[in-house]
Enzyme design. Structure first.
Site, short mmCIF file in Angstrom:
data_model
loop_
_atom_site.label_atom_id
_atom_site.label_comp_id
_atom_site.label_asym_id
_atom_site.label_seq_id
_atom_site.Cartn_x
_atom_site.Cartn_y
_atom_site.Cartn_z
N ASN A 139 0.85 -1.20 0.00
CA ASN A 139 0.00 0.00 0.00
C ASN A 139 0.88 1.24 0.00
O ASN A 139 1.94 1.26 0.60
CB ASN A 139 -0.91 0.00 1.24
CG ASN A 139 -1.95 1.11 1.15
OD1 ASN A 139 -2.78 1.11 0.25
ND2 ASN A 139 -1.89 2.08 2.05
N GLU A 199 -0.44 1.12 -5.67
CA GLU A 199 -0.49 2.43 -6.32
C GLU A 199 0.74 2.71 -7.19
O GLU A 199 0.68 3.53 -8.12
CB GLU A 199 -0.63 3.55 -5.28
CG GLU A 199 -2.02 3.64 -4.65
CD GLU A 199 -2.19 2.80 -3.39
OE1 GLU A 199 -1.37 1.88 -3.18
OE2 GLU A 199 -3.16 3.03 -2.64
N ASP A 246 -3.66 22.12 8.70
CA ASP A 246 -4.09 21.18 7.67
C ASP A 246 -4.64 21.90 6.45
O ASP A 246 -4.57 23.13 6.34
CB ASP A 246 -5.07 20.16 8.25
CG ASP A 246 -4.87 18.79 7.62
OD1 ASP A 246 -4.65 18.74 6.40
OD2 ASP A 246 -4.93 17.78 8.32
C1 FMN Z 1 -0.12 15.82 0.87
C2 FMN Z 1 -1.03 14.82 1.52
C3 FMN Z 1 -0.96 14.60 2.88
C4 FMN Z 1 -1.78 13.64 3.49
N1 FMN Z 1 -1.65 13.39 4.82
C5 FMN Z 1 -2.35 12.36 5.38
C6 FMN Z 1 -2.14 12.01 6.76
O1 FMN Z 1 -1.38 12.64 7.48
N2 FMN Z 1 -2.83 10.95 7.25
C7 FMN Z 1 -3.71 10.22 6.48
O2 FMN Z 1 -4.25 9.24 6.98
N3 FMN Z 1 -3.94 10.56 5.20
C8 FMN Z 1 -3.27 11.61 4.64
N4 FMN Z 1 -3.48 11.95 3.33
C9 FMN Z 1 -4.54 11.31 2.59
C10 FMN Z 1 -4.19 9.98 2.07
O3 FMN Z 1 -3.04 9.89 1.32
C11 FMN Z 1 -5.38 9.65 1.19
O4 FMN Z 1 -6.41 9.36 2.04
C12 FMN Z 1 -5.11 8.54 0.28
O5 FMN Z 1 -5.18 9.08 -0.98
C13 FMN Z 1 -6.13 7.43 0.39
O6 FMN Z 1 -5.42 6.33 0.57
P1 FMN Z 1 -6.12 4.95 0.87
O7 FMN Z 1 -7.24 4.81 -0.11
O8 FMN Z 1 -4.99 4.04 0.67
O9 FMN Z 1 -6.63 5.02 2.27
C14 FMN Z 1 -2.69 12.93 2.72
C15 FMN Z 1 -2.78 13.17 1.34
C16 FMN Z 1 -1.96 14.10 0.74
C17 FMN Z 1 -2.05 14.31 -0.72
#
Ligand code: FMN
Length: 435
Positions: A139, A199, A246
């Protein structure tokens, strides 16, 4: 192209601001990034670290489009295509990101920035977390990480996302946090795809690239990235994380979050640290842009012709979406709203407009709302439901919120005539005024 070549191209085009004077990683570098807004910056010298820092590289859609050699409106179809057709990157043994291997970990040597006065600590905000679970699931996603010692971070892990699911299953996960990535990896890491989809395979369809094995577990990481921080994240060991500015430009609260122990750092010889200023344009782009293809897909699947989607900065690039459709049936607007919420579950307000509205011009979107929308007929209000944890107005414990959609499209047929924008005659001012 790769990150290095992109930075070089920016320099040659005169679009890279190079800061020769030494800046501090404590507040000063962040202040410069903020002041220069969307302008890419290279810090040649950072007071507390031997490494250089780059930032503001992808603060506009145009920058991503330039990287891929396409027009901004071609980005959504390109990301849709990559999500639908993941391909395997080439595995190599020798990788630039492992030119230097440091097993004596000291995070204080890195230019991890302290961004805002009230932040809880120095934060990695551009780190792409790559893990492989005991069941063999790789992941890739983003997590902010607050430094809490020479070899430890507390990491924000949003509940019910993929990383959270894997961590709950395994309790300890091996992790490689990659810093200094090209847009194919950044965008792919920010997509929301079903658990089990790697990904990095989406990244490879966006632009083919090479991967290598991390030093401490059997996964794959981008071979050309700048830094890799390897170690383990532990579910049961928790420390305070936050406050942190944020996406909404407001402070996120302090929570007890899992700890990431760093056991090994690898990097390029002259590695560049990639900064990402929280709450500003680049952060907004990376959050919002990968949601546009998922909304686009859902609207088209609902039988409505979607022309474009903008998860716009005015809505924090997360809470609002503007959907441009080619309306063919009277209920297309409402159907697009419902489909839009399916495509982006954290979205709170959706605006649907006709093809004659420029969704990148906030005045035009407001004009459509002012002239084409009637609340008793065109407003779609949903029951309270789970929304975004980032929305300060949502319930802080449950993230429950009220979502609604605004159908700002004009009626079809004869009635549409009253809603057309007037066209003024054109004039050649140069000829008239002799300028
Ligand atoms: C710049 C950036 C910072 C992010 N920071 C966090 C974070 O601190 N914690 C978190 O859980 N998701 C964070 N996200 C969101 C996850 O990357 C996002 O939910 C992800 O695209 C979904 O992943 P998943 O489908 O594998 O859960 C961030 C996304 C971006 C683009």
């Amino acid at each position: 192209m790769g990150l290095r070549r992109f930075i070089e191209a920016l320099r040659i085009a005169g679009r890279l601001t190079s800061v020769g004077k030494t800046v501090s990683r404590h507040l000063e570098a962040a202040a410069v990034l903020n002041a220069l807004d969307e302008r890419p910056v290279l810090f040649e010298a950072v007071e507390e670290s031997a490494f250089r820092v780059v930032g503001n590289l992808f603060g506009a859609k145009q920058q991503f489009a330039d990287y891929f050699g396409i027009e901004p409106h071609e980005l959504i179809p390109k990301i849709v295509e990559a999500i639908e057709n993941p391909t395997s990157p080439q595995m190599v043994d020798e990788a630039a990101c492992q030119e230097v291997v440091e097993s004596d970990v000291d995070l204080d040597r890195l230019p991890i920035l302290f961004h805002c006065e009230e932040d809880g600590g120095r934060y990695i905000s551009s780190g792409v977390f790559i893990t492989k679970s005991g069941a063999g699931i790789q992941n890739v996603d983003f997590h902010r990480a607050m430094q809490i010692g020479k070899d430890r971070f507390s990491v924000r892990i949003v509940k019910q996302r993929d990383f959270d699911a894997l961590l709950n299953e395994d309790e300890t996960l091996p992790v490689a946090v990659c810093v200094g990535n090209a847009p194919n990896v950044l965008l792919a890491a920010a997509t929301s795809v079903p658990l089990g989809v790697n990904e990095l395979e989406i990244a490879n369809t966006l632009e083919p690239f090479k991967v290598t094995k991390p030093k401490t577990f059997d996964g794959m990481i981008p071979a050309e990235c700048e830094f890799v921080l390897e170690g383990v994240v532990k579910l049961e060991e928790r420390e305070a994380e936050g406050p942190f500015v944020d996406l909404t430009d407001t402070y996120d609260i302090v929570r007890q979050e899992p700890v990431f122990h760093v056991t090994c750092i690898t990097h390029r010889k002259d590695a560049l640290w990639q900064a990402l200023l929280p709450g500003r344009r680049e952060h907004q782009m990376l959050m919002g842009m990968p949601r546009e293809p998922t909304i686009y897909k859902e609207v088209n699947s609902a039988g409505v012709t979607c022309l474009d989607v903008n998860v716009n900065p005015g809505g924090c690039s997360w809470l609002h979406a503007i959907i441009r459709i080619d309306k063919k049936r009277e209920d297309d607007g409402k159907r697009a709203i419902e489909a839009g919420f399916r495509g982006h579950k954290s979205c709170k307000h959706i605006f649907v407009v006709d093809s004659d509205v420029d969704i990148y011009d906030p005045y035009q979107v407001e004009w459509a709302m002012a002239t084409r929308f009637q609340a008793d007929r065109d407003l779609l209000v949903r029951d309270r439901e789970k929304g975004s944890s980032l929305d300060p107005s949502a319930d802080p414990d449950t993230s429950f919120t009220v979502k609604c959609g605004f159908d700002c499209t004009k009626p079809l047929g004869e009635k549409a005539r009253h809603f057309e924008r007037a066209v003024f005659p054109e004039i050649d001012l140069k000829k008239l005024l002799g300028e």
